[in-house]
Design an enzyme around this catalytic site. Structure first.
Site, PDB file in Angstrom:
ATOM      1  N   ARG A  82       1.017  -0.920  -0.186  1.00  0.00           N
ATOM      2  CA  ARG A  82       0.218  -0.386  -0.016  1.00  0.00           C
ATOM      3  C   ARG A  82       1.150   0.773   0.218  1.00  0.00           C
ATOM      4  O   ARG A  82       1.623   1.354   0.821  1.00  0.00           O
ATOM      5  CB  ARG A  82      -0.973  -0.186   1.599  1.00  0.00           C
ATOM      6  CG  ARG A  82      -1.229   1.492   1.832  1.00  0.00           C
ATOM      7  CD  ARG A  82      -2.721   1.241   1.950  1.00  0.00           C
ATOM      8  NE  ARG A  82      -3.952   2.029   2.057  1.00  0.00           N
ATOM      9  CZ  ARG A  82      -4.548   2.339   2.684  1.00  0.00           C
ATOM     10  NH1 ARG A  82      -5.233   1.618   2.975  1.00  0.00           N
ATOM     11  NH2 ARG A  82      -5.369   3.755   2.556  1.00  0.00           N
ATOM     12  N   ASP A  94      -6.857  -2.110   2.039  1.00  0.00           N
ATOM     13  CA  ASP A  94      -7.461  -1.171   3.213  1.00  0.00           C
ATOM     14  C   ASP A  94      -7.837  -2.016   4.436  1.00  0.00           C
ATOM     15  O   ASP A  94      -8.984  -3.142   3.915  1.00  0.00           O
ATOM     16  CB  ASP A  94      -8.343  -0.710   2.820  1.00  0.00           C
ATOM     17  CG  ASP A  94      -8.926   0.270   3.126  1.00  0.00           C
ATOM     18  OD1 ASP A  94      -8.106   1.336   4.204  1.00  0.00           O
ATOM     19  OD2 ASP A  94      -9.871   0.823   3.077  1.00  0.00           O
ATOM     20  N   ASP A  96      -9.821  -2.148   7.486  1.00  0.00           N
ATOM     21  CA  ASP A  96     -10.452  -0.686   8.315  1.00  0.00           C
ATOM     22  C   ASP A  96     -11.207  -2.132  10.430  1.00  0.00           C
ATOM     23  O   ASP A  96     -11.959  -2.203   9.681  1.00  0.00           O
ATOM     24  CB  ASP A  96     -11.355  -0.045   8.125  1.00  0.00           C
ATOM     25  CG  ASP A  96     -11.268   0.597   6.811  1.00  0.00           C
ATOM     26  OD1 ASP A  96     -10.020   0.964   6.948  1.00  0.00           O
ATOM     27  OD2 ASP A  96     -11.583   0.864   6.630  1.00  0.00           O
TER      28      ASP A  96
END
Ligand code: ROI
Length: 161
Positions: A82, A94, A96
């Protein structure tokens, strides 16, 4: 141990392979037990001009503090290439923290429940595969109510691998 739900997304460099690799990394986190993962879902990016995303939600039981877990997730994102070039840019991975037990967290680096989860089909529908039917977010909202207000339209549930 607290039950933690992690939203996963990728829209670069073979997204499904990125999610599978991240799942391996989640399964080897210290002081934690991997609980399960939803199906993978594809959908268009909320921002035009980006490749389609593949998303999933994973469940974890962990004794890591929220910020230690956040550090570990960011290390996994970095390991998988990333690059933080632009805030909403395309990304290889990603991760989260959506929910952390029934905690409300409001710190500069971390807000839980995750800010944008309430209206995002690619978070709510995979979450509903893993979470108890009567799940209530720490801010009082019922997952069932959020789902009812969030059309499935545009999501494509991929066959299990
Ligand atoms: N769109 C989809 N479908 N899935 C995502 O994970 C996602 N993540 C983002 C933006 C660019 C907002 N759009 C997305 O950050």
């Amino acid at each position: 141990m607290e039950r933690i739900y992690i939203g996963m997304g990728s829209n670069l460099a073979e997204p499904a392979a990125q999610l599978r690799s991240a799942l391996q990394a989640l399964a080897s986190l210290p002081d934690s037990r991997f609980v399960g993962v939803s199906a993978f879902y594809q959908s268009d990016s909320l921002l035009p001009g980006q490749p389609r995303y593949t998303n999933a939600v994973a469940a974890l039981d962990s004794q890591l503090t929220p910020l230690d877990l956040l550090d570990a997730l960011q290390a996994i994102e970095t390991d998988q290439g990333r690059e933080r070039l632009e805030r909403w840019g395309p990304r290889t991975l990603d991760l989260d923290i959506l929910l952390y037990g029934d905690r409300l967290i409001d710190e500069p680096r971390l807000k839980v429940p995750h800010y944008h989860m309430h209206a995002r089909a690619f978070v709510l529908y995979p979450l509903a595969e893993l979470a108890p039917a009567d799940l209530r977010l720490a801010d009082g909202r019922l997952l069932q109510d959020l789902l009812a207000a969030c059309p499935f339209a545009g999501l494509e549930r991929l066959p299990p691998i």
